[in-house]
Each structure stands twice: as structure tokens, then as C-alpha cells.
Design a protein around this motif. Structure first.
Motif, PDB file in Angstrom:
ATOM      1  N   GLN A  19      13.135  41.660  15.058  1.00  0.00           N
ATOM      2  CA  GLN A  19      13.375  41.399  13.636  1.00  0.00           C
ATOM      3  C   GLN A  19      12.838  42.538  12.782  1.00  0.00           C
ATOM      4  N   LEU A  20      11.703  43.105  13.188  1.00  0.00           N
ATOM      5  CA  LEU A  20      11.155  44.254  12.471  1.00  0.00           C
ATOM      6  C   LEU A  20      12.145  45.412  12.475  1.00  0.00           C
ATOM      7  N   GLU A  21      12.788  45.629  13.605  1.00  0.00           N
ATOM      8  CA  GLU A  21      13.765  46.712  13.708  1.00  0.00           C
ATOM      9  C   GLU A  21      14.958  46.462  12.800  1.00  0.00           C
ATOM     10  N   ARG A  22      15.393  45.213  12.694  1.00  0.00           N
ATOM     11  CA  ARG A  22      16.507  44.891  11.801  1.00  0.00           C
ATOM     12  C   ARG A  22      16.107  45.079  10.343  1.00  0.00           C
ATOM     13  N   PHE A  23      14.888  44.664  10.004  1.00  0.00           N
ATOM     14  CA  PHE A  23      14.418  44.869   8.630  1.00  0.00           C
ATOM     15  C   PHE A  23      14.348  46.365   8.296  1.00  0.00           C
ATOM     16  N   ALA A  24      13.861  47.153   9.238  1.00  0.00           N
ATOM     17  CA  ALA A  24      13.766  48.593   8.998  1.00  0.00           C
ATOM     18  C   ALA A  24      15.143  49.189   8.748  1.00  0.00           C
ATOM     19  N   ARG A  25      16.141  48.729   9.475  1.00  0.00           N
ATOM     20  CA  ARG A  25      17.510  49.238   9.264  1.00  0.00           C
ATOM     21  C   ARG A  25      18.033  48.874   7.891  1.00  0.00           C
ATOM     22  N   ARG A  26      17.550  47.775   7.313  1.00  0.00           N
ATOM     23  CA  ARG A  26      17.968  47.383   5.966  1.00  0.00           C
ATOM     24  C   ARG A  26      17.149  48.083   4.874  1.00  0.00           C
ATOM     25  N   GLY A  27      16.218  48.948   5.275  1.00  0.00           N
ATOM     26  CA  GLY A  27      15.506  49.751   4.288  1.00  0.00           C
ATOM     27  C   GLY A  27      14.104  49.300   3.966  1.00  0.00           C
ATOM     28  N   VAL A  28      13.546  48.343   4.715  1.00  0.00           N
ATOM     29  CA  VAL A  28      12.170  47.898   4.469  1.00  0.00           C
ATOM     30  C   VAL A  28      11.211  49.040   4.796  1.00  0.00           C
ATOM     31  N   ARG A  29      10.299  49.360   3.857  1.00  0.00           N
ATOM     32  CA  ARG A  29       9.401  50.495   4.021  1.00  0.00           C
ATOM     33  C   ARG A  29       7.960  50.107   4.291  1.00  0.00           C
ATOM     34  N   TYR A  30       7.547  48.879   3.968  1.00  0.00           N
ATOM     35  CA  TYR A  30       6.240  48.441   4.447  1.00  0.00           C
ATOM     36  C   TYR A  30       6.289  46.991   4.881  1.00  0.00           C
TER      37      TYR A  30
ATOM     38  N   GLY B 178       9.251  46.082   0.510  1.00  0.00           N
ATOM     39  CA  GLY B 178       8.122  45.792   1.385  1.00  0.00           C
ATOM     40  C   GLY B 178       8.040  44.293   1.627  1.00  0.00           C
ATOM     41  N   ILE B 179       7.792  43.905   2.851  1.00  0.00           N
ATOM     42  CA  ILE B 179       7.709  42.479   3.199  1.00  0.00           C
ATOM     43  C   ILE B 179       6.273  42.007   3.078  1.00  0.00           C
ATOM     44  N   GLU B 180       6.088  40.830   2.508  1.00  0.00           N
ATOM     45  CA  GLU B 180       4.750  40.264   2.337  1.00  0.00           C
ATOM     46  C   GLU B 180       4.520  39.197   3.401  1.00  0.00           C
ATOM     47  N   GLY B 181       4.004  39.636   4.551  1.00  0.00           N
ATOM     48  CA  GLY B 181       3.651  38.695   5.610  1.00  0.00           C
ATOM     49  C   GLY B 181       4.526  38.821   6.843  1.00  0.00           C
ATOM     50  N   ALA B 182       3.877  39.049   8.007  1.00  0.00           N
ATOM     51  CA  ALA B 182       4.616  39.208   9.263  1.00  0.00           C
ATOM     52  C   ALA B 182       5.191  37.892   9.774  1.00  0.00           C
ATOM     53  N   HIS B 183       4.898  36.778   9.114  1.00  0.00           N
ATOM     54  CA  HIS B 183       5.553  35.529   9.493  1.00  0.00           C
ATOM     55  C   HIS B 183       7.073  35.650   9.355  1.00  0.00           C
ATOM     56  N   ALA B 184       7.534  36.579   8.483  1.00  0.00           N
ATOM     57  CA  ALA B 184       8.977  36.783   8.309  1.00  0.00           C
ATOM     58  C   ALA B 184       9.639  37.297   9.582  1.00  0.00           C
ATOM     59  N   LEU B 185       8.852  37.848  10.505  1.00  0.00           N
ATOM     60  CA  LEU B 185       9.410  38.320  11.780  1.00  0.00           C
ATOM     61  C   LEU B 185       9.758  37.169  12.707  1.00  0.00           C
ATOM     62  N   GLU B 186       9.198  35.992  12.442  1.00  0.00           N
ATOM     63  CA  GLU B 186       9.431  34.810  13.262  1.00  0.00           C
ATOM     64  C   GLU B 186       9.078  35.059  14.728  1.00  0.00           C
ATOM     65  N   GLY B 187       8.052  35.900  14.949  1.00  0.00           N
ATOM     66  CA  GLY B 187       7.571  36.148  16.299  1.00  0.00           C
ATOM     67  C   GLY B 187       8.437  37.078  17.121  1.00  0.00           C
TER      68      GLY B 187
ATOM     69  N   ARG C  31       7.949  28.207   9.766  1.00  0.00           N
ATOM     70  CA  ARG C  31       8.057  29.133  10.886  1.00  0.00           C
ATOM     71  C   ARG C  31       9.483  29.631  11.133  1.00  0.00           C
ATOM     72  N   ARG C  32      10.499  28.952  10.663  1.00  0.00           N
ATOM     73  CA  ARG C  32      11.870  29.371  10.911  1.00  0.00           C
ATOM     74  C   ARG C  32      12.638  29.450   9.589  1.00  0.00           C
ATOM     75  N   GLY C  33      13.672  30.268   9.590  1.00  0.00           N
ATOM     76  CA  GLY C  33      14.473  30.457   8.391  1.00  0.00           C
ATOM     77  C   GLY C  33      13.889  31.480   7.441  1.00  0.00           C
ATOM     78  N   LEU C  34      12.762  32.109   7.827  1.00  0.00           N
ATOM     79  CA  LEU C  34      12.082  33.034   6.928  1.00  0.00           C
ATOM     80  C   LEU C  34      12.796  34.378   6.836  1.00  0.00           C
ATOM     81  N   ALA C  35      13.316  34.847   7.953  1.00  0.00           N
ATOM     82  CA  ALA C  35      14.029  36.122   7.927  1.00  0.00           C
ATOM     83  C   ALA C  35      15.240  36.048   7.012  1.00  0.00           C
ATOM     84  N   ALA C  36      15.926  34.924   7.017  1.00  0.00           N
ATOM     85  CA  ALA C  36      17.102  34.769   6.154  1.00  0.00           C
ATOM     86  C   ALA C  36      16.727  34.901   4.682  1.00  0.00           C
ATOM     87  N   VAL C  37      15.554  34.391   4.320  1.00  0.00           N
ATOM     88  CA  VAL C  37      15.097  34.501   2.940  1.00  0.00           C
ATOM     89  C   VAL C  37      14.859  35.969   2.564  1.00  0.00           C
ATOM     90  N   ILE C  38      14.321  36.738   3.502  1.00  0.00           N
ATOM     91  CA  ILE C  38      14.114  38.168   3.267  1.00  0.00           C
ATOM     92  C   ILE C  38      15.449  38.867   3.050  1.00  0.00           C
TER      93      ILE C  38
END
Length: 349
Positions: A150-161, A137-146, A89-96
Motif C-alpha cells: 500500500q505504501l508503494e501505491r501511495f508513493a505512485r500517487r504522489g505521497v511525499r511523507y 503527506g499521510i497522517e498515520g501508518a494505519h492507512a497502510l492497513e498492514g 482497521r479497514r477501508g482506510l486506504a480508500a479514504v486516503i
């Protein structure tokens, strides 16, 4: 006259007929899902090296690199961003972020061959330059860590799906198969917020792996085209991983696309014919504007032998021609359908 020696890319063996390669030259393919950056992060897999012969673990990885994408007439590759292990549940965004860093490092190393892309215009620019467009593209919304932020930060880094699910339940939804499965339960309140915010940010909602209830609910909410990045279809082969005709219609009704996976386990057989069968079923049910390619290369799968790496994709095009698919339909499923979905989910300026 100056003699120009062809590059190492041009000297490699070519797969497929001249007719198939000509179609790829006109419509360089877009593949919706490969997990190669996971290997770059784990073992330093170099996207710019042609891995031939295949790596020792080629049953589960080693299918994609830039030289073979170019050889295979693939103009754009979506790289899935995977965060494991299941249930964490934690540390997943860092892996992305680490995987995004790997892509950006590879793009800086050879900007003539690999361009990080976000938009349809970026893909077209890469094609004109003879480079591969790399999308995220991210595989799984668990990467948002709730956290919706986090979705907004991923989008700024260029995530498209954003794939809403993978093999375990998360704060947004439940899987078609895996840990925390609840077949009758749809999106959570957070999941509905995620779908709405994805559309505002230009992040395509990916419905691979999610249970049927959540899948249909996300489609019902959709105001922009969703996608299924990598799947099979139940009408061609009965398997828990595959989606049914109502799910196909729900995606098509909203202008989305469905990428067919290259894994025999989900296709119902080896070789090219099962891939063709799944693509044909999509066309028979919802028309030619919906099918696309979703290989799942490098994703812990054993791909069908004729598509065991990216260089061999023109062999599928030959099989489609032999099966009576028109050139116009082939160009749509190779590129145009996916490109339309990207274009119809614009990134805010």
C-alpha cells in the motif's frame, strides 16, 4: 500603454509589513501540515474560494484556501491525508485515495493557481509560475492497513511523507498519546520495514505523534532526513504533544527538520510570542537548519489568533524580525530547511 486590472487575489487585504512580505517574496513559505483535504472530502470545501468571513466551524477548519495561501506568501502547502475514525482497521486506504482525488480535481480546475508537486524542482516551478505547490503527506501508518504494498501505491500517487502514527496504535508503532499507547515500546518489525521502504521510495518519514521510543528508533535507522511535520517542543512548553531536546538532536543529526505547530494548547499561550519561543528553542538546541513551519491548520485545532488563517503568516515573520531573528534564519525556517529535506529524499526516477 495597456492598463491591467489586478486580480482578485491582489485586491485582498495584505497582512504584515513590507519587510515581511519582501522576505516571503524571496522565500515563499513551505508549511508542512494542513488537513484541508479532509474537509474537501467531507463537505465539498473548495480550495479555490477565499473563505472570508471564516466558515462557521472556523475554530476547527476553514483556515486554508489557495487565495489566502497566495496572500500569505506561502509557496507550498503539504496537505495531510487523514483517515478516521480512530481504531478502524479497514477501508482506510480508500479514504486516503479519495482525498488525493480531491487535490487532483482542484489542481485540474486551476492549474495556474495550484500545482500538485512531488519534488523540490516542482516547488520551484510552481513558484516561478506564481502558483501554490500542493504536496501530500499521510497522517498515520494505519492507512497502510498492514500492507507494505500500500505504501508503494501511495508513493505512485504522489505521497511525499508518511506519518508513522496518529492518535492510535497501528501495525507499525504506538502513539505518544491515545488508544493503544505503550511508552516503552518502539517500532514493530513491520514499522522497521516501513521506515526502510519509505527511504527507498523517496517518502519522508514523519515522526509527529509517535511515542518517544519509536521516534528515536526511527531516527537511529534513518539514512535520509526525517521530519516532524507539526509539533511543539518541551523546552519551550511542557505538554505530552511536544518533543524533547534529545528528539530534536536525533532529527537534526540526520539533517531533518521540525515544523512548529500554531496551536496555543501545545505552545503554552496565545499570540505570536509562543510560536517564536518554540522556534527559538529549536535554534538554541540544534541550530538554524532544523526549524520549519507545521501549522496544523484545518486539523480540528483552534490556531493562535494572529495565525488564524494562511493569509496572516507574514505577521509571524514580523514577530521574528522584531525578536532579532536574522533575515537568513527566517528564510531558512520559512522555506529552505523544508526544501532541503524534500530534496534530500529524492523520488526514484
Amino acid at each position: 500603454m495597456v492598463s491591467v486590472r489586478p486580480s482578485g487575489y491582489a485586491l485582498q487585504a495584505m497582512y504584515g509589513s513590507p519587510d515581511a512580505r519582501a522576505l516571503h517574496a524571496l522565500s515563499p513559505a513551505i508549511d508542512l501540515h494542513a488537513d484541508s483535504l479532509m474537509w474537501s472530502r467531507w463537505v465539498g470545501y473548495d480550495l479555490h474560494v477565499r473563505h472570508d468571513p471564516p466558515l462557521p466551524w472556523a475554530a476547527i477548519g476553514g483556515h486554508v484556501d489557495v487565495p489566502r495561501l497566495i496572500e500569505g506568501g506561502i509557496g507550498a502547502q503539504f496537505f495531510g491525508l487523514v483517515s478516521l475514525p480512530v481504531g478502524q482497521r479497514r477501508g482506510l486506504a480508500a479514504v486516503i485515495y479519495e482525498q488525493i482525488d480531491e487535490l487532483e480535481k482542484a489542481a485540474r480546475a486551476r492549474p495556474d493557481r495550484l500545482i500538485k508537486a512531488r519534488t523540490a524542482a516542482d516547488i520551484e516551478t510552481a513558484t516561478k509560475r506564481g502558483a501554490v505547490a500542493a504536496l501530500l503527506g499521510i497522517e498515520g501508518a494505519h492507512a497502510l492497513e498492514g500492507e507494505i504494498e500500500q505504501l508503494e501505491r501511495f508513493a505512485r500517487r504522489g505521497v511525499r511523507y508518511l506519518g508513522l502514527c496518529h492518535f492510535s496504535a497501528n501495525e507499525a508503532c504506538f502513539p505518544a498519546y491515545g488508544q493503544g499507547r505503550r511508552d516503552g515500546q518502539g517500532l514493530t518489525p513491520f514499522g522497521r520495514e516501513v521506515v526502510r521502504r519509505c527511504e527507498e521510495l523517496g517518502v519522508i518519514v514523519d515522526l509527529a505523534h509517535i511515542n518517544r521510543s519509536g521516534f528515536l528508533e526511527a531516527c537511529e535507522m534513518a539514512t535520509k532526513p526525517p521530519m516532524v511535520s507539526h509539533t511543539g517542543v518541551l523546552g519551550a512548553f511542557a505538554h505530552w504533544r511536544n518533543i524533547d531536546d534529545d528528539q530534536l538532536r536525533a532529527v537534526a543529526d540526520r539533517g531533518g527538520c521540525v515544523g512548529v505547530i500554531f496551536c496555543p494548547q501545545f505552545l503554552g499561550g496565545e499570540g505570536l510570542e509562543p510560536v517564536v519561543r518554540h522556534l527559538r528553542h529549536i535554534i538554541d538546541v540544534v541550530g538554524e537548519d532544523t526549524p520549519a513551519l507545521g501549522s496544523d491548520w484545518d486539523g480540528f485545532i483552534i490556531p493562535t489568533r494572529d495565525l488564524c488563517d494562511a493569509a496572516r503568516l507574514p505577521l509571524l515573520t514580523d514577530a521574528l524580525l522584531a525578536a532579532g531573528f536574522s533575515e537568513n534564519v527566517i528564510r531558512k525556517l520559512l522555506r529552505d530547511n523544508a526544501l532541503r529535506v524534500i530534496r534530500d529524499n529524492p523520488v526514484p526516477s
